[in-house]
Design a protein around this motif. Structure first.
Motif, PDB file in Angstrom:
ATOM      1  N   LEU A   1      -6.499  -4.343  50.779  1.00 44.71           N
ATOM      2  CA  LEU A   1      -7.457  -4.688  49.711  1.00 44.71           C
ATOM      3  C   LEU A   1      -7.309  -3.748  48.509  1.00 44.71           C
ATOM      4  CD1 LEU A   1      -9.761  -6.416  48.653  1.00 44.71           C
ATOM      5  CD2 LEU A   1     -11.374  -4.914  49.821  1.00 44.71           C
ATOM      6  N   GLU A   2      -7.120  -2.445  48.784  1.00 39.09           N
ATOM      7  CA  GLU A   2      -6.997  -1.494  47.667  1.00 39.09           C
ATOM      8  C   GLU A   2      -5.825  -1.861  46.763  1.00 39.09           C
ATOM      9  OE1 GLU A   2      -9.121   0.672  46.669  1.00 39.09           O
ATOM     10  OE2 GLU A   2     -10.357   0.094  48.386  1.00 39.09           O
ATOM     11  N   LYS A   3      -4.756  -2.342  47.390  1.00 37.89           N
ATOM     12  CA  LYS A   3      -3.557  -2.709  46.612  1.00 37.89           C
ATOM     13  C   LYS A   3      -3.866  -3.901  45.711  1.00 37.89           C
ATOM     14  CE  LYS A   3      -0.874   0.112  48.913  1.00 37.89           C
ATOM     15  NZ  LYS A   3      -0.552   1.371  48.251  1.00 37.89           N
ATOM     16  N   ILE A   4      -4.587  -4.842  46.252  1.00 39.71           N
ATOM     17  CA  ILE A   4      -4.849  -6.036  45.451  1.00 39.71           C
ATOM     18  C   ILE A   4      -5.856  -5.717  44.348  1.00 39.71           C
ATOM     19  CG2 ILE A   4      -6.676  -7.302  46.714  1.00 39.71           C
ATOM     20  CD1 ILE A   4      -4.480  -9.668  46.376  1.00 39.71           C
ATOM     21  N   ILE A   5      -6.711  -4.749  44.596  1.00 40.79           N
ATOM     22  CA  ILE A   5      -7.631  -4.322  43.533  1.00 40.79           C
ATOM     23  C   ILE A   5      -6.816  -3.765  42.345  1.00 40.79           C
ATOM     24  CG2 ILE A   5      -9.370  -2.547  42.954  1.00 40.79           C
ATOM     25  CD1 ILE A   5     -10.651  -3.178  45.698  1.00 40.79           C
ATOM     26  N   SER A   6      -5.756  -3.041  42.646  1.00 41.10           N
ATOM     27  CA  SER A   6      -4.897  -2.537  41.559  1.00 41.10           C
ATOM     28  C   SER A   6      -4.290  -3.701  40.791  1.00 41.10           C
ATOM     29  CB  SER A   6      -3.751  -1.697  42.113  1.00 41.10           C
ATOM     30  OG  SER A   6      -4.265  -0.686  42.902  1.00 41.10           O
ATOM     31  N   ASN A   7      -3.883  -4.759  41.519  1.00 37.90           N
ATOM     32  CA  ASN A   7      -3.308  -5.934  40.849  1.00 37.90           C
ATOM     33  C   ASN A   7      -4.347  -6.605  39.954  1.00 37.90           C
ATOM     34  OD1 ASN A   7      -1.697  -6.562  43.977  1.00 37.90           O
ATOM     35  ND2 ASN A   7      -0.787  -5.581  42.188  1.00 37.90           N
ATOM     36  N   ILE A   8      -5.597  -6.628  40.414  1.00 42.66           N
ATOM     37  CA  ILE A   8      -6.669  -7.224  39.593  1.00 42.66           C
ATOM     38  C   ILE A   8      -6.809  -6.413  38.294  1.00 42.66           C
ATOM     39  CG2 ILE A   8      -9.175  -7.641  39.456  1.00 42.66           C
ATOM     40  CD1 ILE A   8      -9.109  -8.304  42.456  1.00 42.66           C
ATOM     41  N   GLN A   9      -6.743  -5.085  38.458  1.00 44.99           N
ATOM     42  CA  GLN A   9      -6.876  -4.246  37.252  1.00 44.99           C
ATOM     43  C   GLN A   9      -5.747  -4.524  36.254  1.00 44.99           C
ATOM     44  OE1 GLN A   9      -7.501  -0.667  39.369  1.00 44.99           O
ATOM     45  NE2 GLN A   9      -9.686  -0.573  38.807  1.00 44.99           N
ATOM     46  N   GLU A  10      -4.565  -4.760  36.797  1.00 44.89           N
ATOM     47  CA  GLU A  10      -3.415  -5.065  35.908  1.00 44.89           C
ATOM     48  C   GLU A  10      -3.688  -6.353  35.115  1.00 44.89           C
ATOM     49  OE1 GLU A  10      -0.461  -3.070  39.217  1.00 44.89           O
ATOM     50  OE2 GLU A  10      -0.327  -5.230  38.865  1.00 44.89           O
ATOM     51  N   VAL A  11      -4.305  -7.315  35.780  1.00 41.64           N
ATOM     52  CA  VAL A  11      -4.622  -8.577  35.086  1.00 41.64           C
ATOM     53  C   VAL A  11      -5.718  -8.336  34.051  1.00 41.64           C
ATOM     54  CG1 VAL A  11      -5.537 -10.926  35.377  1.00 41.64           C
ATOM     55  CG2 VAL A  11      -3.958  -9.994  37.071  1.00 41.64           C
ATOM     56  N   LYS A  12      -6.756  -7.588  34.460  1.00 40.11           N
ATOM     57  CA  LYS A  12      -7.890  -7.337  33.544  1.00 40.11           C
ATOM     58  C   LYS A  12      -7.421  -6.589  32.300  1.00 40.11           C
ATOM     59  CE  LYS A  12     -11.567  -8.314  33.805  1.00 40.11           C
ATOM     60  NZ  LYS A  12     -12.095  -9.607  33.325  1.00 40.11           N
ATOM     61  N   ALA A  13      -6.493  -5.661  32.498  1.00 40.08           N
ATOM     62  CA  ALA A  13      -6.000  -4.871  31.368  1.00 40.08           C
ATOM     63  C   ALA A  13      -5.320  -5.761  30.325  1.00 40.08           C
ATOM     64  CB  ALA A  13      -5.022  -3.815  31.874  1.00 40.08           C
ATOM     65  N   ARG A  14      -4.964  -6.964  30.737  1.00 38.21           N
ATOM     66  CA  ARG A  14      -4.283  -7.892  29.803  1.00 38.21           C
ATOM     67  C   ARG A  14      -5.160  -9.088  29.488  1.00 38.21           C
ATOM     68  NH1 ARG A  14      -1.322  -4.813  32.848  1.00 38.21           N
ATOM     69  NH2 ARG A  14       0.498  -3.873  31.856  1.00 38.21           N
ATOM     70  N   GLN A  15      -6.449  -8.889  29.627  1.00 40.86           N
ATOM     71  CA  GLN A  15      -7.478  -9.888  29.276  1.00 40.86           C
ATOM     72  C   GLN A  15      -7.462 -11.162  30.123  1.00 40.86           C
ATOM     73  OE1 GLN A  15      -6.021  -8.248  26.271  1.00 40.86           O
ATOM     74  NE2 GLN A  15      -7.807  -6.968  26.726  1.00 40.86           N
ATOM     75  N   GLY A  16      -6.766 -11.148  31.268  1.00 42.35           N
ATOM     76  CA  GLY A  16      -6.809 -12.317  32.151  1.00 42.35           C
ATOM     77  C   GLY A  16      -8.208 -12.503  32.719  1.00 42.35           C
ATOM     78  N   VAL A  17      -8.532 -13.747  33.065  1.00 44.24           N
ATOM     79  CA  VAL A  17      -9.859 -14.041  33.609  1.00 44.24           C
ATOM     80  C   VAL A  17      -9.730 -14.156  35.129  1.00 44.24           C
ATOM     81  CG1 VAL A  17     -11.850 -15.580  33.425  1.00 44.24           C
ATOM     82  CG2 VAL A  17     -10.186 -15.469  31.562  1.00 44.24           C
ATOM     83  N   ILE A  18     -10.527 -13.371  35.845  1.00 41.72           N
ATOM     84  CA  ILE A  18     -10.370 -13.316  37.304  1.00 41.72           C
ATOM     85  C   ILE A  18     -11.431 -14.150  38.023  1.00 41.72           C
ATOM     86  CG2 ILE A  18     -10.493 -11.809  39.339  1.00 41.72           C
ATOM     87  CD1 ILE A  18      -8.052 -11.066  37.861  1.00 41.72           C
ATOM     88  N   ILE A  19     -10.931 -15.032  38.894  1.00 37.80           N
ATOM     89  CA  ILE A  19     -11.816 -15.717  39.836  1.00 37.80           C
ATOM     90  C   ILE A  19     -11.429 -15.147  41.199  1.00 37.80           C
ATOM     91  CG2 ILE A  19     -12.474 -17.957  40.818  1.00 37.80           C
ATOM     92  CD1 ILE A  19     -10.934 -19.059  38.169  1.00 37.80           C
ATOM     93  N   ALA A  20     -12.332 -14.426  41.833  1.00 40.60           N
ATOM     94  CA  ALA A  20     -11.948 -13.744  43.080  1.00 40.60           C
ATOM     95  C   ALA A  20     -12.610 -14.390  44.293  1.00 40.60           C
ATOM     96  CB  ALA A  20     -12.337 -12.273  43.001  1.00 40.60           C
TER      97      ALA A  20
END
Ligand code: M6R
Length: 611
Positions: free
Chosen positions: A529-548
Motif C-alpha cells: 500500500l505504501e508503494k501505491i500511495i507514492s504512485n498516487i502522489q506522482e499523479v497528484k503532483a501532475r494534477q491528475g484526478v484520483i478515484i481510489a
C-alpha cells in the motif's frame, strides 16, 4: 459469434425463432433473418437488430411450422441486407444459416462461378449452399448426402442449418467447431447455438458433437457422423431455468449480472469447501493430483476478461502452491511455437467455452502431451469437452456482452485451485488454509456490502462521463483488477482506458497525466500500500484526478484522493473479488449516461468463435 435457431414441430415457427434470436442476440447483432417453410419457403432478412427485422416483417405472412433464423456478427462481408442470413442456392430452393467461417470459400467460389453459379452476397456462407446444390445436381444424391459430401470439401468452422423447398418437413443441421444444441420435445425439435432459446419448451437436449450431422423431422431425429455412421445421441437434462435468462426487473442484463455476484460466487464454491475443516474438493483436480503436484509449471491460456482472471491465478498459485505460472493470450500462444511438454498443465479459462483462440491453444497443447484443465461457465460447451479435466464455474448464464459475474466466479474457482494445490503440496499450513477458506466463504456477504456503493458510484460516473481517456492503476493482486476495470470501461462506454501496473506509470503513461485525466487507483490494504500511495502522489503532483478504491477504514489514501470508494476488508489474495465490483458499476453507469447499449456494445459479440 452469430446465433442460429431452427424449429420443426406443431407450433408456429416464427414466434419461436424470433424469441430465440432475441435471446441469442448477445452473439451478434449486425443483421438478422428468418426462413419459414409453409409449402413454399419464405425468407426475410434485414441489417440491424432483431427488432429491425420485426419492423420490416410487420404485416407480412409468417406462417409455417418449420423454419430457422440467424443473428449475425459480420466476418466476411459488411453488415448489410444482402449479407444477412439465410443465404440461398442458385435456384433458390435451398437455404442455409451458418455460424463460423468457411476458410476455403475463395477457391470454392471461383470454381462454382465457372460452373455458372451466381452469387448475391460477399459471405463465405453462400458458397456452401451453392456447393451443396451443385453436388446434388451433379450426382443426384439426397440432400443429406450432398450436405455430407460438401462438408468434406470445406475447411473451417461451422454450425449450420439447411432448409429445402423439396424436403419441406426436414431440417438438416451439422457442426464442427461452432456450438449447436438440439432440444428434444414431443413431436417437435429445436436447434440453437446455446440452450437459451430452447429452455422454455423442453429441458431435454443433445449437444451435437463436432463432425456430426442431424436429420430432423417433426417426429424423428437421426444423428450421424459426416462419415455416415449413425450415432446414439446422449439426451441430457438442462439445469438452466427460464428466469436465469430474463432480466428479472433490472434494466440491463449487465446490471442484473453485477448484482447476482453474491449468489454466483457462492454457487462457484458450493459443495467444494468446508472452511472450518480446511477441506477443498475439486473433483477434476483430484483426478489429476499427481500430475498437478509434479508439474514443473502451469500454463494458463485465455482471452479478454478470462485472461485477467488467469493473471489473478498467477499470483494465487505462485503465492500459495509455489508452482511457476505463465499466463498466455491464447491467440498469441497458438501461433508462436511455444515450448510445451508432457509435464505441463494447461489451465484454459473461458466463460463461453467456445472461444476459438482458446480452443486452438488447447488443441496445440494437447498435441504436445500437456494435461488440460478447463474452467468454463457454459455447461456442455466445447472447451470442457476437449479438456482432460476441469471445473465449471456455475455462475449461471451470462448474457451481457461485458463479462462480470463470470470473472468473479473464475477467480473464485482459481482461488480454490491454488489453495487445493497448496494443500496437496503442503505449502500452506492447515491453520492458514482454514483462515483463507473462512474468508472465501465470507466473500459473497462482502460483495453485498461492496454493491451498496452504487449510488455514490453514480455520482462519480456523472463527473467523468465525458472523459476521453482514463487510466487504471493497481499493483500485485490489483494489477489484473486495473486491467479488468479498464477493459470494462472501454468496451461498453467507448472511452479509451488503459490498465497499468502502478509503478510502471513513470516509464511512459505518466506523460498522459493532466487535470483532464481520471486515474482510478486500486489502493487497498496490503503489503505494498505504501508503494501505491507514492504512485498516487506522482499523479497528484501532475494534477491528475484520483478515484481510489480503498479498504473500509482507510485513513491515508482518502487524504490524497479526489473520490474514494470503500470496499470491505479481506485477505489481500481475495481483494480482486471485491475491488472489481465498484469498477463494474462505474463502467456501467458511465456507459448508461453516455447513452450506450451496455448489453450489446458496438462491434462486439459474447462468444468469439472466430480467430
Ligand atoms: O467466453 P470467453 O471467456 O472465452 O471470452 C473471452 C473474451 O472474449 C471475453 O472475456 C471478452 O473480453 C468480454 N467481452 C469481456 O467483457
Amino acid at each position: 459469434m452469430c446465433g442460429i435457431v431452427g424449429y420443426i414441430g406443431f407450433r408456429e415457427a416464427f414466434p419461436v425463432i424470433i424469441k430465440g434470436l432475441q435471446r441469442l442476440e448477445y452473439r451478434g447483432y449486425d443483421s438478422a433473418g428468418v426462413a419459414l417453410m409453409n409449402g413454399a419457403m419464405t425468407i426475410y432478412k434485414k441489417a440491424g437488430k432483431v427488432s429491425d427485422l420485426l419492423n420490416y416483417i410487420d404485416g407480412k405472412p409468417t406462417n409455417g411450422t418449420a423454419g430457422m433464423g440467424h443473428t449475425r456478427w459480420a466476418t466476411h462481408g459488411a453488415p448489410n441486407d444482402k449479407n444477412a442470413h439465410p443465404h440461398t442456392s442458385n435456384n433458390g430452393r435451398l437455404s442455409i444459416i451458418h455460424n463460423g467461417i468457411i476458410e476455403n470459400y475463395g477457391p470454392l467460389k471461383e470454381e462454382l462461378i465457372k460452373r455458372g453459379h451466381e452469387f448475391h452476397s460477399d459471405t463465405d456462407t453462400e458458397v456452401l449452399i451453392h456447393l451443396i446444390e451443385d453436388i446434388q445436381q451433379k450426382t443426384g444424391v439426397s440432400l443429406e448426402e450432398a450436405v455430407r459430401m460438401a462438408l468434406h470439401e470445406v475447411i473451417g468452422a461451422y454450425a449450420i442449418v439447411i432448409l429445402s423447398q423439396d424436403n419441406p418437413d426436414e431440417l438438416i443441421a451439422a457442426r464442427k467447431g461452432s456450438p449447436m444444441v438440439i432440444g428434444v420435445g414431443e413431436g417437435e425439435f429445436f436447434i440453437a447455438s446455446d440452450a437459451t432459446p430452447i429452455v422454455e419448451y423442453t429441458k431435454n437436449v443433445i449437444f451435437l458433437n463436432d463432425n456430426e450431422l442431424a436429420i430432423v423431422h417433426r417426429d424423428k431425429l437421426v444423428v450421424k457422423t459426416i462419415e455416415n455412421i449413425e450415432q446414439t445421441p446422449y439426451i441430457q437434462e438442462l439445469e438452466m431455468k427460464l428466469e436465469m435468462i430474463e432480466k428479472g426487473g433490472y434494466e440491463h442484463f449487465m446490471l442484473k449480472e453485477i448484482y447476482e455476484q453474491p449468489r454466483s460466487i457462492y454457487d462457484s464454491m458450493r459443495g467444494r469447501i468446508i472452511a472450518k475443516d480446511g477441506f477443498i474438493s475439486l473433483s477434476g483436480l483430484n483426478e489429476y493430483e499427481e500430475k498437478f503436484k509434479n508439474a514443473e509449471r502451469i500454463l494458463i491460456v485465455a482471452c479478454g476478461t478470462s485472461w485477467h482472471a488467469g493473471l489473478v491465478a498467477e499470483y494465487l498459485i505462485e503465492d500459495f502452491a509455489r508452482i511457476p505460472v505463465e499466463v498466455e493470450y491464447a491467440s498469441e500462444f497458438r501461433y508462436r511455437n511455444p515450448i510445451i511438454t508432457e509435464k505441463d498443465i494447461v489451465i484454459a479459462i473461458s466463460q463461453s467455452g467456445e472461444t476459438a483462440d482458446t480452443l486452438a491453444a488447447i488443441e496445440l497443447a494437447k498435441s504436445k502431451g500437456a494435461t488440460i484443465f478447463g474452467i468454463c461457465n457454459v455447461v456442455g460447451s466445447s472447451i470442457p469437452r476437449v479438456s482432460h479435466a476441469g471445473a465449471y464455474t456455475h455462475a449461471g448464464p451470462e448474457i451481457g456482452v461485458a463479462s462480470t459475474k463470470a470473472f468473479t466466479a473464475q477467480v473464485t474457482i482459481l482461488s480454490l485451485v491454488a489453495l487445493s494445490l497448496a494443500q496437496k503440496k503442503g505449502t500452506v499450513s492447515k491453520t492458514r488454509l482454514v483462515e483463507l477458506l473462512t474468508e472465501l466463504e465470507a466473500i459473497p456477504g462482502k460483495v453485498e456490502l461492496a454493491l451498496q456503493s452504487n449510488e455514490q458510484i453514480q455520482v462519480i460516473a456523472d463527473r467523468f462521463k465525458d472523459s476521453r481517456n482514463a487510466l487504471y492503476l493497481g499493483r500485485g493482486y490489483n494489477f489484473p483488477v486495473a486491467l479488468e476495470g479498464a477493459l470494462k470501461l472501454k468496451e461498453i462506454s467507448y472511452i479509451h482506458a488503459e490498465g497499468y501496473p502502478a509503478a510502471e506509470m513513470k516509464h511512459g503513461p505518466i506523460a498522459l497525466i493532466d487535470e483532464q485525466m481520471p486515474v482510478v487507483v486500486i489502493a487497498t490494504k496490503g503489503a505494498i500500500l505504501e508503494k501505491i500511495i507514492s504512485n498516487i502522489q506522482e499523479v497528484k503532483a501532475r494534477q491528475g484526478v484520483i478515484i481510489a478504491i480503498v479498504t473500509k477504514g482507510d485513513t491515508e489514501v482518502c487524504k490524497m484522493a479526489d473520490y474514494v470508494i470503500e470496499i470491505p476488508d479481506t485477505e489481500e489474495a481475495l481483494v480482486p473479488l471485491l475491488a472489481t465490483i465498484p469498477l463494474q458499476l462505474l463502467s456501467y453507469h458511465i456507459a448508461i449516461m453516455r447513452g450506450c447499449n451496455v448489453d450489446q456494445p458496438r462491434n462486439l459479440a459474447k462468444s468469439v468463435t472466430v480467430e
